[in-house]
Design a protein around this motif. Structure first.
Motif, PDB file in Angstrom:
ATOM      1  N   ILE A   1      -5.276   4.129  -3.252  1.00 39.21           N
ATOM      2  CA  ILE A   1      -4.139   3.238  -3.027  1.00 39.21           C
ATOM      3  C   ILE A   1      -4.156   2.214  -4.152  1.00 39.21           C
ATOM      4  O   ILE A   1      -5.162   1.537  -4.376  1.00 39.21           O
TER       5      ILE A   1
ATOM      6  N   ALA B   1       1.860   7.216   1.463  1.00 36.20           N
ATOM      7  CA  ALA B   1       0.901   7.050   0.376  1.00 36.20           C
ATOM      8  C   ALA B   1      -0.528   7.269   0.876  1.00 36.20           C
ATOM      9  O   ALA B   1      -1.343   7.919   0.205  1.00 36.20           O
ATOM     10  N   CYS B   2      -0.845   6.719   2.043  1.00 35.37           N
ATOM     11  CA  CYS B   2      -2.190   6.885   2.597  1.00 35.37           C
ATOM     12  C   CYS B   2      -2.489   8.349   2.911  1.00 35.37           C
ATOM     13  O   CYS B   2      -3.599   8.836   2.664  1.00 35.37           O
TER      14      CYS B   2
ATOM     15  N   ASN C   1       0.816  -1.231   0.000  1.00 35.74           N
ATOM     16  CA  ASN C   1       0.000   0.000   0.000  1.00 35.74           C
ATOM     17  C   ASN C   1       0.840   1.267   0.000  1.00 35.74           C
ATOM     18  O   ASN C   1       0.428   2.295   0.543  1.00 35.74           O
TER      19      ASN C   1
ATOM     20  N   SER D   1       4.102   3.230   3.376  1.00 37.36           N
ATOM     21  CA  SER D   1       2.672   3.166   3.122  1.00 37.36           C
ATOM     22  C   SER D   1       1.928   4.300   3.821  1.00 37.36           C
ATOM     23  O   SER D   1       0.912   4.786   3.325  1.00 37.36           O
TER      24      SER D   1
ATOM     25  N   ILE E   1       0.264   4.930  -5.005  1.00 40.87           N
ATOM     26  CA  ILE E   1      -1.058   5.517  -5.239  1.00 40.87           C
ATOM     27  C   ILE E   1      -1.363   5.553  -6.727  1.00 40.87           C
ATOM     28  O   ILE E   1      -0.469   5.657  -7.568  1.00 40.87           O
TER      29      ILE E   1
END
Length: 414
Positions: free
Chosen positions: A103, A79-80, A25, A76, A28
């Motif tokens: 994601i 990205a989140c 994850n 991750s 993106i």
């Protein structure tokens, strides 16, 4: 990745194909204007963390952007956070159309994940058996706002099994907890509740935790055996066998999937399987070469048959498509989970709302677009289909580029 123009300008580590999902994850998926340069993406997304690479998906022949890009972060949580902050934002002062940020699907998965996806917000942890829910909340609240905590207990004795769940309000908070909490908690993202029963999930993780600690797991902790799954159509069964046969779940336990005799004539079953596999192959050919669409629609003895649709959605009756040269008033962006529907099924579904000009898939991706000559028809399609399941595939249907942008793109001749 053969369609993607990529760059790692600005230095830093550039991941190879095998490390695109490491850590999970951390990549993106963006839906942007075709005219957005990579430099703008790097400028707008760098504040969220270390960017390892950027891919702008381009047409193989014209090399023009398809309005889709990927940004790979080192963590991750970065990205989140980028997804949470940038989804629905405009990249520049002159942009009027908000971008879409998800994601990205892993190479072994089939769907992009959005900010409301439970799979990104619930973590599974190993804890001391003396922990209460208050203790668990106190330990993990430093990483973000917690929706709930729960401790897995023995159904007979009521004693803690030393396992628990923490559900955060945001994916970035769950990711930070996994990245930063003490390693003794062995924090991981939890399986969603709708994928397996809670008891099976608990037993599976309990088994895994004991193995990690060097203890001998109890044989009866996770019951293995045989099961039968019946699908509405042969194509779905073929796809399930292709994806699951040989898959290890839990790790070290290989799943074997085979077709069973249901009393019908085996020759008829093979004939059905072959027919649907050919249809799927033709649909794939159409995705990669629109000039072959006529062959799919009219070739063969079954070309005039309407595709079968299994759903509990009340669909309108079929309507004629609008002429190809009709001006586009609205364009819809479609996300498929776990895989795209065949093109003939998509046309059958989206033409029912009237004024459909064209529906098409993005090659190699679980996304597509539908063009309408009327905004009301497009809005009806969103209201009816968004979040619904058709032929075992969940759809996300949203507005895409504005009519003005679409009109300008159609006028380009260079």
């Amino acid at each position: 990745m053969d369609e993607a123009g990529s760059s790692a300008s600005g230095g830093g580590f550039r991941p190879g194909v095998d490390s695109l999902d490491e850590p999970p994850n951390s990549r993106i998926f963006l839906v942007i204007s075709k005219y957005t340069p990579e430099s703008v993406l790097r400028e707008r997304f760098s504040p969220f963390g270390e960017i390892q690479d950027i891919w702008v998906v381009r047409d193989k022949h014209t090399k023009e952007s398809k309005g889709i890009a990927f940004v790979k972060f080192a963590r991750s949580s970065q990205a989140c956070k980028a997804m949470e902050e940038m989804h629905g934002q405009c990249l520049g002062p002159n942009d009027t159309k908000p971008i879409k940020v998800f994601i990205a699907q892993s190479r072994s998965s089939g769907s992009h994940r959005d900010v409301e996806d439970e799979e990104l917000t619930r973590i599974f942890v190993m804890i001391p058996k003396s922990y209460t829910e208050e203790d668990l909340r106190e330990k993990f609240k430093v990483y973000g706002d917690i929706e709930y905590c729960s401790i897995i207990k023995n159904k007979v004795t009521g004693e803690s099994k030393g396992l628990g769940y923490v559900r955060y309000l945001k994916p970035s908070q769950a990711a930070q907890a996994i990245e930063n909490c003490d390693r003794s908690f062995r924090a991981i993202l939890a399986e969603p509740k709708n994928k397996a029963s809670e008891s099976s999930e608990q037993d599976y993780y309990s088994n895994m935790r004991q193995e990690a600690l060097g203890h001998e797991p109890r044989i009866n902790m996770f019951p293995f055996g045989h099961g039968v799954v019946q699908y509405f159509n042969v194509a779905s069964a073929i796809y399930a066998k292709y994806k699951l046969h040989g898959f290890q779940y839990p790790p070290g336990n290989r799943i074997g999937v085979s077709f069973i005799e249901d009393g019908s004539n085996a020759t008829d079953l093979l004939r059905k399987m072959a027919t649907q596999m050919v249809a799927a192959q033709l649909a794939s050919m159409v995705c990669n070469n629109p000039n072959q669409q006529q062959f799919l629609q009219f070739g063969g003895s079954s070309g005039s048959q309407l595709p079968q649709i299994q759903t509990d959605v009340v669909l309108p009756s079929c309507k004629k498509k609008a002429p190809p040269e009709t001006p586009v008033k609205e364009r819809l962006f479609i996300v498929f989970n776990p895989h795209p529907l065949p093109l003939d099924v998509l046309e059958d579904i989206f033409c029912r709302f009237g004024n459909l000009i064209e529906v098409y898939l993005v090659s190699g991706k679980n996304v597509g677009y539908a063009k309408y000559a009327d905004r009301i028809s497009a809005n009806d399609a969103i209201a009816t289909l968004h979040g619904k399941i058709l032929n075992g595939v969940r759809l996300k249907v949203m507005l895409a580029d504005s009519p003005r942008e679409e009109s300008n793109k159609r006028q380009r001749t260079y």
